[in-house]
Design an enzyme around this catalytic site. Sequence first.
Site, PDB file in Angstrom:
ATOM      1  N   LEU A  38       0.851  -1.193   0.000  1.00 29.79           N
ATOM      2  CA  LEU A  38       0.000   0.000   0.000  1.00 29.79           C
ATOM      3  C   LEU A  38       0.889   1.247   0.000  1.00 29.79           C
ATOM      4  O   LEU A  38       1.990   1.237   0.544  1.00 29.79           O
ATOM      5  CB  LEU A  38      -0.909   0.011   1.233  1.00 29.79           C
ATOM      6  N   VAL A 235      19.785  12.784 -27.615  1.00 31.57           N
ATOM      7  CA  VAL A 235      20.582  11.550 -27.573  1.00 31.57           C
ATOM      8  C   VAL A 235      20.195  10.780 -28.831  1.00 31.57           C
ATOM      9  O   VAL A 235      19.058  10.346 -28.988  1.00 31.57           O
ATOM     10  CB  VAL A 235      20.266  10.719 -26.308  1.00 31.57           C
ATOM     11  N   ALA A 317       1.575  13.336  -6.718  1.00 33.50           N
ATOM     12  CA  ALA A 317       0.841  12.659  -5.649  1.00 33.50           C
ATOM     13  C   ALA A 317      -0.276  13.538  -5.086  1.00 33.50           C
ATOM     14  O   ALA A 317      -1.409  13.081  -4.897  1.00 33.50           O
ATOM     15  CB  ALA A 317       1.812  12.257  -4.539  1.00 33.50           C
ATOM     16  N   HIS A 442      10.145  38.010  11.891  1.00 34.22           N
ATOM     17  CA  HIS A 442      11.545  38.286  11.581  1.00 34.22           C
ATOM     18  C   HIS A 442      12.439  37.568  12.577  1.00 34.22           C
ATOM     19  O   HIS A 442      12.156  37.620  13.771  1.00 34.22           O
ATOM     20  CB  HIS A 442      11.812  39.791  11.657  1.00 34.22           C
TER      21      HIS A 442
HETATM   22  P1  NAI Z   1       9.129  14.747 -16.285  1.00 32.45           P
HETATM   23  O1  NAI Z   1       8.177  14.656 -17.397  1.00 32.45           O
HETATM   24  O2  NAI Z   1       8.896  15.663 -15.178  1.00 32.45           O
HETATM   25  O3  NAI Z   1      10.587  15.122 -16.874  1.00 32.45           O
HETATM   26  C1  NAI Z   1      11.175  14.402 -17.904  1.00 32.45           C
HETATM   27  C2  NAI Z   1      12.175  15.279 -18.608  1.00 32.45           C
HETATM   28  O4  NAI Z   1      12.863  14.502 -19.557  1.00 32.45           O
HETATM   29  C3  NAI Z   1      11.518  16.430 -19.358  1.00 32.45           C
HETATM   30  O5  NAI Z   1      12.146  17.620 -18.987  1.00 32.45           O
HETATM   31  C4  NAI Z   1      11.755  16.066 -20.815  1.00 32.45           C
HETATM   32  O6  NAI Z   1      11.907  17.179 -21.629  1.00 32.45           O
HETATM   33  C5  NAI Z   1      13.026  15.243 -20.725  1.00 32.45           C
HETATM   34  N1  NAI Z   1      13.207  14.284 -21.800  1.00 32.45           N
HETATM   35  C6  NAI Z   1      12.265  13.518 -22.407  1.00 32.45           C
HETATM   36  N2  NAI Z   1      12.836  12.756 -23.359  1.00 32.45           N
HETATM   37  C7  NAI Z   1      14.159  13.037 -23.357  1.00 32.45           C
HETATM   38  C8  NAI Z   1      15.276  12.567 -24.115  1.00 32.45           C
HETATM   39  N3  NAI Z   1      15.127  11.656 -25.075  1.00 32.45           N
HETATM   40  N4  NAI Z   1      16.495  13.072 -23.849  1.00 32.45           N
HETATM   41  C9  NAI Z   1      16.659  13.991 -22.876  1.00 32.45           C
HETATM   42  N5  NAI Z   1      15.631  14.477 -22.142  1.00 32.45           N
HETATM   43  C10 NAI Z   1      14.398  14.003 -22.374  1.00 32.45           C
HETATM   44  O7  NAI Z   1       9.342  13.249 -15.813  1.00 32.45           O
HETATM   45  P2  NAI Z   1      10.160  12.649 -14.596  1.00 32.45           P
HETATM   46  O8  NAI Z   1      11.144  13.602 -14.030  1.00 32.45           O
HETATM   47  O9  NAI Z   1      10.651  11.333 -15.092  1.00 32.45           O
HETATM   48  O10 NAI Z   1       9.045  12.421 -13.542  1.00 32.45           O
HETATM   49  C11 NAI Z   1       7.957  11.581 -13.822  1.00 32.45           C
HETATM   50  C12 NAI Z   1       6.707  12.063 -13.154  1.00 32.45           C
HETATM   51  O11 NAI Z   1       6.799  11.934 -11.760  1.00 32.45           O
HETATM   52  C13 NAI Z   1       6.466  13.517 -13.473  1.00 32.45           C
HETATM   53  O12 NAI Z   1       5.137  13.753 -13.754  1.00 32.45           O
HETATM   54  C14 NAI Z   1       6.905  14.197 -12.221  1.00 32.45           C
HETATM   55  O13 NAI Z   1       6.205  15.403 -12.022  1.00 32.45           O
HETATM   56  C15 NAI Z   1       6.596  13.162 -11.140  1.00 32.45           C
HETATM   57  N6  NAI Z   1       7.542  13.331 -10.060  1.00 32.45           N
HETATM   58  C16 NAI Z   1       7.376  14.359  -9.217  1.00 32.45           C
HETATM   59  C17 NAI Z   1       8.296  14.619  -8.244  1.00 32.45           C
HETATM   60  C18 NAI Z   1       8.120  15.801  -7.396  1.00 32.45           C
HETATM   61  O14 NAI Z   1       7.025  16.384  -7.377  1.00 32.45           O
HETATM   62  N7  NAI Z   1       9.135  16.255  -6.690  1.00 32.45           N
HETATM   63  C19 NAI Z   1       9.466  13.757  -8.030  1.00 32.45           C
HETATM   64  C20 NAI Z   1       9.548  12.731  -8.993  1.00 32.45           C
HETATM   65  C21 NAI Z   1       8.614  12.530  -9.956  1.00 32.45           C
END
Ligand code: NAI
Length: 463
Positions: A38, A235, A317, A442
Amino acid sequence: MASQFDVIVLGGGPAGYVCAIRAAQLGLATAVVEREKLGGVCVNIGCIPTKALLHSAYIARLLKESAEFGVETGAVKTDYGVAMKRSRKVADQNSRGVDFLMKKHKITVVKGTGVMQPGRKVKVGSDVLEARKAVVIATGSRVKGIPQIGLEINKTTVISSDEALVLEKLPASVAVIGAGAVGMEFADIFNAFGVPVTLIEALPRILPLEDAEASAELAKSYRKRGITVIAGAKVTKATVGKDKVVLDVEAEGAKQQVEAAAVLMAAGRAVNTENVGLKECGIQLTERGFIKVDQNLQTTAPGYYAIGDVAGPPMLAHKGSREGIVVAERIAGKQPHAIRYDNVPSVTYCHPEVASIGLTEEQCKERKLDYVPGKFPFSASGRARGTGETEGFVKILREQKYGEILGAHIVGAHASELIHELAVARENEYTVEEVELAIHAHPTLSEAVAEAALDSLGRVIHI
Ligand code: NAI
């Protein structure tokens, strides 16, 4: 006879389990179907364990600078295995916390993979559960590679956050692909544990969805720390060996090769919509592969709702949890406060932290809005100087005529906490003037919020 409930929730992550709790609070007989622990990705292999590791990273960095604060520690040694095990304990504690909450609310937890059937039924193994009122789909998302360019996750040299979270020992060097939240957070952790990191982002800047000034501040901070940042990079090819990966990268018209002992894939996630019986129940997907929902989060099949990652972005989340609450209330016949999707805070917990809400300055420009930016740097904050955390700023975008908070962007220590003052303000439609009217204690970092508000009004005090 099938086991009957009022509501059956498919998936026990932060969207699903919160939905179940709210449904139970409203007197609905509720079941949650979950095949793993969970708490879902968030609790087990996402938000929670990464925050534990990021705190280890923070301590490692702090100790390296501790002599400056009059505290001598000798050479600082880091051990990722120890940090990892601690993070697992934290995650397990949280997951057991969710078990407890299910029991407390008398929610039936059914272990297994649920497959929906018409007539609000869910088959789990040989059992069939039946919902009198609704089935809620909260099956979440999973990591994904980019097989098109040879980057299939192999769990050794090409890993995802799933594997990074359970490594005993870190690779000798890492290339991180994607500079969204996952990529930024792991680049921070690996760097603090002494691993050379190359961060590769396809879009022109890291954290591309954030305000450009936030991206620039983080790029500066990461480079200062020795992280190689390559943005606007494609890439084109990956050669995956037994103990290293070579990436062909094109950026700004130039080609280069990046070699690393491992690649961490952080280029987005895929939603779990396969094999759950969507088609059989008449539930349609959007063009982008999310479950199609109306403004009440009901799918194209009456009595079936979708919440969390499967229901569309942002895949966060807290967005999923709120959808869970709203759907439970709707099923119970209430009229919940509508979710303002433009008011979901976004936080990346790297150092310095990045938090934002509302529009970026670039979006204000695109929309030709009449706005005034107000900005206050933490280098001018007495509290920030005291802790030596002077990186970053608070930036507020104020609508010229009525003082609306169009957007707010915070980079710096505790940005993840500070943003909520502006989230409350925006949800209640307070103006920038009204935020500033509240007396800020402050010395606090929160004073920077009030000062940024004042700056947008041309009345900043401390710069
Ligand atoms: P994301 O969609 O936030 O970021 C992925 C990044 O990879 C983007 O900036 C994109 O432009 C880049 N990208 C895509 N294809 C690529 C390529 N071929 N070469 C280089 N760059 C490329 O996805 P992420 O960071 O994997 O997170 C997944 C999900 O989980 C998201 O929706 C994120 O918001 C959520 N998440 C949230 C967190 C938080 O709120 N702190 C922490 C971890 C995840």
